[in-house]
Design a protein around this motif. Sequence first.
Motif, PDB file in Angstrom:
ATOM      1  N   GLN A  48       0.857  -1.178   0.000  1.00 18.38           N
ATOM      2  CA  GLN A  48       0.000   0.000   0.000  1.00 18.38           C
ATOM      3  C   GLN A  48       0.900   1.238   0.000  1.00 18.38           C
ATOM      4  O   GLN A  48       1.840   1.321   0.800  1.00 18.38           O
ATOM      5  CB  GLN A  48      -0.891   0.026   1.249  1.00 18.38           C
ATOM      6  N   ASN A 103      -3.868  10.365  -2.238  1.00 17.32           N
ATOM      7  CA  ASN A 103      -3.919   9.236  -3.155  1.00 17.32           C
ATOM      8  C   ASN A 103      -3.387   7.997  -2.455  1.00 17.32           C
ATOM      9  O   ASN A 103      -2.334   8.047  -1.794  1.00 17.32           O
ATOM     10  CB  ASN A 103      -3.088   9.505  -4.412  1.00 17.32           C
ATOM     11  N   SER A 104      -4.126   6.905  -2.599  1.00 17.51           N
ATOM     12  CA  SER A 104      -3.702   5.627  -2.040  1.00 17.51           C
ATOM     13  C   SER A 104      -3.734   4.582  -3.148  1.00 17.51           C
ATOM     14  O   SER A 104      -4.734   4.458  -3.865  1.00 17.51           O
ATOM     15  CB  SER A 104      -4.629   5.195  -0.897  1.00 17.51           C
ATOM     16  N   PHE A 105      -2.638   3.834  -3.280  1.00 14.14           N
ATOM     17  CA  PHE A 105      -2.536   2.763  -4.259  1.00 14.14           C
ATOM     18  C   PHE A 105      -2.283   1.461  -3.509  1.00 14.14           C
ATOM     19  O   PHE A 105      -1.449   1.418  -2.590  1.00 14.14           O
ATOM     20  CB  PHE A 105      -1.390   3.021  -5.243  1.00 14.14           C
ATOM     21  N   ALA A 110      -6.146  -4.875  -7.211  1.00 16.54           N
ATOM     22  CA  ALA A 110      -5.466  -3.586  -7.317  1.00 16.54           C
ATOM     23  C   ALA A 110      -6.489  -2.478  -7.076  1.00 16.54           C
ATOM     24  O   ALA A 110      -7.614  -2.549  -7.587  1.00 16.54           O
ATOM     25  CB  ALA A 110      -4.814  -3.416  -8.687  1.00 16.54           C
ATOM     26  N   THR A 111      -6.105  -1.467  -6.300  1.00 15.11           N
ATOM     27  CA  THR A 111      -7.020  -0.373  -5.985  1.00 15.11           C
ATOM     28  C   THR A 111      -6.307   0.971  -6.107  1.00 15.11           C
ATOM     29  O   THR A 111      -5.095   1.070  -5.940  1.00 15.11           O
ATOM     30  CB  THR A 111      -7.573  -0.492  -4.553  1.00 15.11           C
ATOM     31  N   TRP A 112      -7.108   1.969  -6.403  1.00 17.62           N
ATOM     32  CA  TRP A 112      -6.670   3.367  -6.353  1.00 17.62           C
ATOM     33  C   TRP A 112      -7.786   4.168  -5.715  1.00 17.62           C
ATOM     34  O   TRP A 112      -8.931   4.117  -6.153  1.00 17.62           O
ATOM     35  CB  TRP A 112      -6.355   3.906  -7.750  1.00 17.62           C
ATOM     36  N   THR A 125      -8.644   8.136  -4.181  1.00 13.86           N
ATOM     37  CA  THR A 125      -8.162   9.509  -4.146  1.00 13.86           C
ATOM     38  C   THR A 125      -9.210  10.410  -3.528  1.00 13.86           C
ATOM     39  O   THR A 125     -10.413  10.144  -3.609  1.00 13.86           O
ATOM     40  CB  THR A 125      -7.809   9.999  -5.568  1.00 13.86           C
TER      41      THR A 125
END
Length: 682
Positions: free
Chosen positions: A184, A194-196, A217-219, A221
């Motif tokens: 993460q 923003n978080s990936f 997989a996530t994004w 914001t």
Amino acid sequence: MKNIVLLLLTVLTAMATTAQQTPATDTAGNLQSVTVKAYEQNRQLKEVSGAINYIGKPQLERFNNTSLLPALNSTPGVHMEERSPGSFRLNIRGSTLRSPFGVRNIKIYWNGIPFTDPGGNTYLNQLSYYNLNSIEVIKGPAGSLYGAGTGGAVLLNSQPDTWTRGVDVGYIHGSYNLNNLNAQVRVGGDDNRNSFGFTHQTSDGYRDHTNMRRDVATWETSLKINDRQTLQASVLYGDLFYQTPGGLTKTEFQNNPRGTRPNADALKAAIYQQTFLAGLSHQYRISEQLDNQSVVYGAFSVIKNPTFRNYEKRTEPHFGGRTVFNWNQHWKGTHLKISAGAEAQKGFFNTKTFQNKAGNPDSVLTDDDINNWLYSVFAQASLRLPGNWSLDAGASFNQSSITITRLSVPSFVPVKRTYSNEWAPRVALSKKLIPELLVYASVAKGFSPPTTQEVLPSTSVISTGLNAERGVSYEAGIKSSWLQQRLYVEVNVFDYRLRNAIVQRRDASNADYFVNAGSTKQFGIESQAYYQLLPGRGGFVSAARLWVSHTWSQFEYNDFKQGSTDFSGKQLPSVAPHVVAAGLDITTRPGLYANLTWYYNDPIALNDANTEIASSYQLSGGRIGWRTRLAGGLAADFFAGADNLFDVRYSLGNDINAAAGRYYNAAAAANFYGGIILKYVK
């Protein structure tokens, strides 16, 4: 990969021996102090007049960091099942009567986005453990704000309580070749976050033919437009594969619990599932009294399922949105909050079935276009009165429709069914008798139309004659704190009467289909208690918490006849009369910690006639670890644990009313795991 992890462990261990140690985070925080969003309350859990289970990060981190199942099963009234790795069912007060697989009759939201599709199904297995930071489970009919459904609603939140820039990396290895890698990354500032995230999990499984793989997989914001407006986006892509070994007879379960149903390998029975979801949320504080939160989303799921009967392909694009306005007014010690809004979803599904030729599609059996939509309009008023009285009253109107066109039949006339209900209200009244003792009572009406896969089950027979189920739930409870808030106790009693209950059955080929039962009587008591053993943190042990939850369910068919067979008075299958979970959580000042858990499940009826009963079982497990700060902003969590420590043989996720007595899906024997989590905060 393993060599890299071992090298990383060696380096970090060397660093940890010279790093200054600081007290570990207290993971036994007071449950009563958390703020919940359920019913648009945004109030402390102990002040909400409803049966809500809250699961925060401390409760999730008690286990192996690969599944939500053990944390959910530690709370009363909720039972999550895993038929094989990756195959989940969620039972809230008997809701799995309708679920041969997957999650049905429960409305689920992820970051405010409807995660349940317009067909009524939820691919909960598409989320990884790391996509969640808190869970709120609303038990019983929640249609006054969350649309059609008689089982309940679940609010999933991925955002941490405190957002910081940084990087988290974790790796877990366990029995049956379990591997889980997570990363993460969080960048940005207060106005632009923003978080990936990425999670990769694989396992060979306990039983034969139970390999699984999941990549998520996530994004996420968040953009602060100005002091009044915030824009958020959540994007998720999940790719899941798991093999399905099939149910076992009692003899097979006793002789070889790791075995499969015959031909599982030859037919390559499995699920291939891919989901893409993107949601955009807008929060707008229009004035000091009025605010709005709106979300729109689009999703697309593709499922391939070679089974024992056929080969199924499903494509399920859908979109929708939800908007809620909240108006607040204070005067002379009184607070009024009015919430009103609407939700709508639209789906364009296609389901094809083929003959299964060694795991590949052969000749076409059916080809169906499925057009479904639903909408809900709702409103609720919450009034806080002098004298510590509170009154909540809400209602919704829901309508849904399904149209099926069988393309594989020439000149087929589309079959359509529309389900609409009268108002589905909920009224709750509460009173604080003393500052730390809340008493409440509520009545709620629920309405739940059949899902797409109940109207078009695996028999491929179109069942638009299946009716929606309706029910009324009466509930009362207490929430209390004692001993300077070190002891928290919560008890609720409910009496739920369901009409036209949708019940799963199976034909001679073990294909599922559904019928309406006449009515059910569901009476239960759910209780939980948390006790902080240590009032201070001056010694070696900085925190210690003892907790216990108990569920008593007396669920019966009130009036249910199938042909000449009368099931009236029989226990509802899939629901255990008694379930108990208990645990002890200990944290020390040097960072050492231990989480011990014990779980008991009563015998369960496996069919409507109650002629087959699954035995009771007890499970024990635990996790021990060490959380410590390393150099700079780096911290580490080294841990190891065990589940089913005493090697109990049991079935988790029984196939109810299965043909040929194939009820049993054996759960894993004693298994162990270990891992490391690295956190860097900038």
